[in-house]
Enzyme design. Structure first.
Site, PDB file in Angstrom:
ATOM      1  N   CYS A 111       0.812  -1.223   0.000  1.00 24.05           N
ATOM      2  CA  CYS A 111       0.000   0.000   0.000  1.00 24.05           C
ATOM      3  C   CYS A 111       0.846   1.274   0.000  1.00 24.05           C
ATOM      4  O   CYS A 111       0.331   2.355  -0.291  1.00 24.05           O
ATOM      5  CB  CYS A 111      -0.944   0.018   1.190  1.00 24.05           C
ATOM      6  SG  CYS A 111      -1.947  -1.451   1.297  1.00 24.05           S
ATOM      7  N   HIS A 139      -3.380   7.162   3.211  1.00 24.09           N
ATOM      8  CA  HIS A 139      -3.771   5.903   2.558  1.00 24.09           C
ATOM      9  C   HIS A 139      -5.143   5.515   3.096  1.00 24.09           C
ATOM     10  O   HIS A 139      -5.398   5.533   4.295  1.00 24.09           O
ATOM     11  CB  HIS A 139      -2.725   4.827   2.869  1.00 24.09           C
ATOM     12  CG  HIS A 139      -3.174   3.447   2.511  1.00 24.09           C
ATOM     13  ND1 HIS A 139      -3.769   3.154   1.311  1.00 24.09           N
ATOM     14  CD2 HIS A 139      -3.129   2.281   3.201  1.00 24.09           C
ATOM     15  CE1 HIS A 139      -4.069   1.866   1.277  1.00 24.09           C
ATOM     16  NE2 HIS A 139      -3.695   1.312   2.418  1.00 24.09           N
ATOM     17  N   ASN A 196     -10.227  -0.132   0.464  1.00 23.12           N
ATOM     18  CA  ASN A 196      -8.773  -0.026   0.447  1.00 23.12           C
ATOM     19  C   ASN A 196      -8.265  -0.574  -0.889  1.00 23.12           C
ATOM     20  O   ASN A 196      -8.314  -1.770  -1.121  1.00 23.12           O
ATOM     21  CB  ASN A 196      -8.213  -0.827   1.625  1.00 23.12           C
ATOM     22  CG  ASN A 196      -6.694  -0.815   1.678  1.00 23.12           C
ATOM     23  OD1 ASN A 196      -6.036  -0.350   0.758  1.00 23.12           O
ATOM     24  ND2 ASN A 196      -6.145  -1.345   2.761  1.00 23.12           N
TER      25      ASN A 196
HETATM   26  O1  UT7 Z   1      -3.511  -1.343   3.706  1.00 17.71           O
HETATM   27  C1  UT7 Z   1      -3.184  -2.067   4.846  1.00 17.71           C
HETATM   28  C2  UT7 Z   1      -4.209  -3.151   5.019  1.00 17.71           C
HETATM   29  N1  UT7 Z   1      -4.679  -3.436   6.314  1.00 17.71           N
HETATM   30  C3  UT7 Z   1      -5.253  -2.581   7.184  1.00 17.71           C
HETATM   31  O2  UT7 Z   1      -5.284  -1.414   7.052  1.00 17.71           O
HETATM   32  C4  UT7 Z   1      -5.920  -3.216   8.361  1.00 17.71           C
HETATM   33  C5  UT7 Z   1      -5.740  -2.492   9.649  1.00 17.71           C
HETATM   34  N2  UT7 Z   1      -6.653  -3.007  10.611  1.00 17.71           N
HETATM   35  C6  UT7 Z   1      -7.977  -2.691  10.609  1.00 17.71           C
HETATM   36  O3  UT7 Z   1      -8.420  -1.906   9.793  1.00 17.71           O
HETATM   37  C7  UT7 Z   1      -8.850  -3.286  11.677  1.00 17.71           C
HETATM   38  O4  UT7 Z   1      -8.058  -3.996  12.585  1.00 17.71           O
HETATM   39  C8  UT7 Z   1      -9.942  -4.224  11.115  1.00 17.71           C
HETATM   40  C9  UT7 Z   1     -10.983  -3.404  10.368  1.00 17.71           C
HETATM   41  C10 UT7 Z   1      -9.334  -5.252  10.183  1.00 17.71           C
HETATM   42  C11 UT7 Z   1     -10.654  -4.934  12.258  1.00 17.71           C
HETATM   43  O5  UT7 Z   1     -11.177  -3.993  13.172  1.00 17.71           O
HETATM   44  P1  UT7 Z   1     -10.925  -4.161  14.729  1.00 17.71           P
HETATM   45  O6  UT7 Z   1     -11.638  -3.091  15.392  1.00 17.71           O
HETATM   46  O7  UT7 Z   1      -9.452  -4.254  14.953  1.00 17.71           O
HETATM   47  O8  UT7 Z   1     -11.646  -5.536  15.024  1.00 17.71           O
HETATM   48  P2  UT7 Z   1     -11.043  -6.868  15.619  1.00 17.71           P
HETATM   49  O9  UT7 Z   1     -10.106  -7.514  14.646  1.00 17.71           O
HETATM   50  O10 UT7 Z   1     -10.538  -6.587  16.981  1.00 17.71           O
HETATM   51  O11 UT7 Z   1     -12.334  -7.738  15.691  1.00 17.71           O
HETATM   52  C12 UT7 Z   1     -13.447  -7.396  16.517  1.00 17.71           C
HETATM   53  C13 UT7 Z   1     -14.531  -8.418  16.298  1.00 17.71           C
HETATM   54  C14 UT7 Z   1     -14.038  -9.878  16.307  1.00 17.71           C
HETATM   55  O12 UT7 Z   1     -15.004 -10.641  16.967  1.00 17.71           O
HETATM   56  P3  UT7 Z   1     -14.761 -11.166  18.475  1.00 17.71           P
HETATM   57  O13 UT7 Z   1     -13.498 -11.951  18.420  1.00 17.71           O
HETATM   58  O14 UT7 Z   1     -14.640  -9.895  19.288  1.00 17.71           O
HETATM   59  O15 UT7 Z   1     -15.993 -11.965  18.732  1.00 17.71           O
HETATM   60  C15 UT7 Z   1     -13.993 -10.229  14.855  1.00 17.71           C
HETATM   61  O16 UT7 Z   1     -14.159 -11.609  14.625  1.00 17.71           O
HETATM   62  O17 UT7 Z   1     -15.125  -8.215  15.006  1.00 17.71           O
HETATM   63  C16 UT7 Z   1     -15.169  -9.467  14.313  1.00 17.71           C
HETATM   64  N3  UT7 Z   1     -15.081  -9.198  12.882  1.00 17.71           N
HETATM   65  C17 UT7 Z   1     -16.160  -8.972  12.113  1.00 17.71           C
HETATM   66  N4  UT7 Z   1     -17.470  -8.918  12.403  1.00 17.71           N
HETATM   67  C18 UT7 Z   1     -18.324  -8.649  11.396  1.00 17.71           C
HETATM   68  C19 UT7 Z   1     -14.001  -9.150  12.098  1.00 17.71           C
HETATM   69  N5  UT7 Z   1     -14.334  -8.882  10.835  1.00 17.71           N
HETATM   70  C20 UT7 Z   1     -15.673  -8.770  10.820  1.00 17.71           C
HETATM   71  C21 UT7 Z   1     -16.621  -8.498   9.816  1.00 17.71           C
HETATM   72  N6  UT7 Z   1     -17.915  -8.433  10.150  1.00 17.71           N
HETATM   73  N7  UT7 Z   1     -16.256  -8.255   8.532  1.00 17.71           N
END
Ligand code: UT7
Length: 310
Positions: free
Chosen positions: A112, A235, A265
């Site tokens: 990215c 980004h 993204n």
């Molecule tokens: O260009 C570089 C590419 N990558 C990035 O920029 C990613 C950077 N990271 C992020 O943007 C965030 O970490 C995410 C958007 C990927 C995730 O958000 P988060 O607030 O960090 O959520 P989390 O990973 O802590 O997950 C929270 C909950 C989990 O459930 P439990 O374990 O609390 O029950 C996940 O399983 O949200 C769940 N979850 C979802 N729920 C519904 C994860 N993805 C999804 C989804 N829909 N798509």
């Protein structure tokens, strides 16, 4: 004379995939995606449109915007992690289609942050007087490497391309400072095996820290202060990460580019796509001081401070 962007354009596929569309194939919700990422929809290329096709479309229009011919290009740099093939490179493929027969061509891989790496690489050739015009393209067809059954990643990405022609610009305008960096120890947090594998939380923490620090560093290097910044183009990965960099620069909401809601993204394409959207919306004007900042798999990062205009 400075080195700056003398032409720019973008291409995104027509097909829109909304959060509601994803609710039908994944255990997710529009509410979760919106609040956790800021994404509302993304563009996904069809099977007949590959990375080089999107790169070509964006490049063709950027060259036209620059008011030069393809034969006047001295070099083509394509930043992508989703090339059509390992080789020939996307840059060689579009060199042929553009008829840019005088241009050297290479792809670079910085995920990215790729567009930032490409711009700064191209800048060096112009600054030394070796080349006059360098085309830099950021392009991804991430949909072909996303695991469409993995809700952690499938909701985040989109396809698209942005292209810029670098050349000499008037005194005072152009790239004022930059920072590029990498931390290979973090490679394990975001990589492609067959599909994209990501430790979202680790990438999130890295991104918030690095985007903020790099933005401040490029301002210092340019001898400018936060209040000199007219516009921030982070980004477009996640609105929460973007907001953190905006707050670090103490900028009001309207001074930050936001296209993540429409395109998701798009990795290396996200910054140039945003620039084009913002120019069209009248948010970027000549002589504006703009900070662009990206991060990505590698881990990599890059920031540029530029005074806009030719
Ligand atoms: O260009 C570089 C590419 N990558 C990035 O920029 C990613 C950077 N990271 C992020 O943007 C965030 O970490 C995410 C958007 C990927 C995730 O958000 P988060 O607030 O960090 O959520 P989390 O990973 O802590 O997950 C929270 C909950 C989990 O459930 P439990 O374990 O609390 O029950 C996940 O399983 O949200 C769940 N979850 C979802 N729920 C519904 C994860 N993805 C999804 C989804 N829909 N798509």
């Amino acid at each position: 004379m400075g080195v700056g962007i003398i032409g720019i354009n973008r291409f995104v596929p027509e097909r829109v995939v909304t959060n509601q569309d994803l609710e039908k194939i994944l255990d997710t919700s529009d509410e979760w995606i919106r609040t956790r990422t800021g994404i509302e929809e993304r563009r996904i290329a069809d099977d007949d449109t590959n990375t080089s096709d999107m790169a070509y479309e964006a490049a063709r229009k950027a060259i036209e915007d620059a008011g030069i011919t393809a034969e006047e290009l001295d070099m083509i740099i394509v930043a992508t992690v989703t090339p059509d093939h390992p080789f020939p490179s996307v840059s060689c493929m579009i060199q042929e289609r553009l008829g840019a027969k005088n241009a050297a061509a290479m792809d670079i891989s910085a995920a990215c942050a790729g567009f930032m790496y490409g711009i700064i690489t191209g800048k060096q050739f112009i600054e030394t007087g070796t080349y006059k015009h360098v085309l830099v393209v950021g392009v991804e067809k991430l949909s072909k490497i996303v695991d469409w059954s993995d809700r952690n990643t499938a909701v985040l990405f989109g396809d698209g391309a942005g292209a810029a022609v670098l050349g000499e610009v008037s005194e005072g305008r152009g790239i004022l400072s930059f920072e590029l960096g990498a931390d290979g120890t973090g490679g394990k947090h975001l990589y492609q095996d067959e599909h994209i594998i990501m430790n979202g939380r680790e990438v999130f923490k890295f991104a918030v820290r690095q985007m903020g620090e790099s933005s401040v560093h490029v301002l210092e290097k340019a001898g400018l202060k936060r209040e000199d910044v007219d516009y921030l183009i982070p980004h477009q990965a996640n609105i929460r990460i973007m907001e953190a960099s905006r707050e670090r620069l103490e900028l009001p909401v309207e001074k930050m580019s936001k296209t993540v809601d429409q395109f998701g993204n798009t990795s290396a394409a996200s910054i140039p796509i945003s620039i084009v959207e913002d120019i069209q919306a009248g948010k970027i004007k000549d002589d504006d001081v703009i900070v662009m900042v990206g991060f990505g798999g590698g881990l990599t990062w890059g920031a540029i401070c530029i005074r806009w205009g030719r």
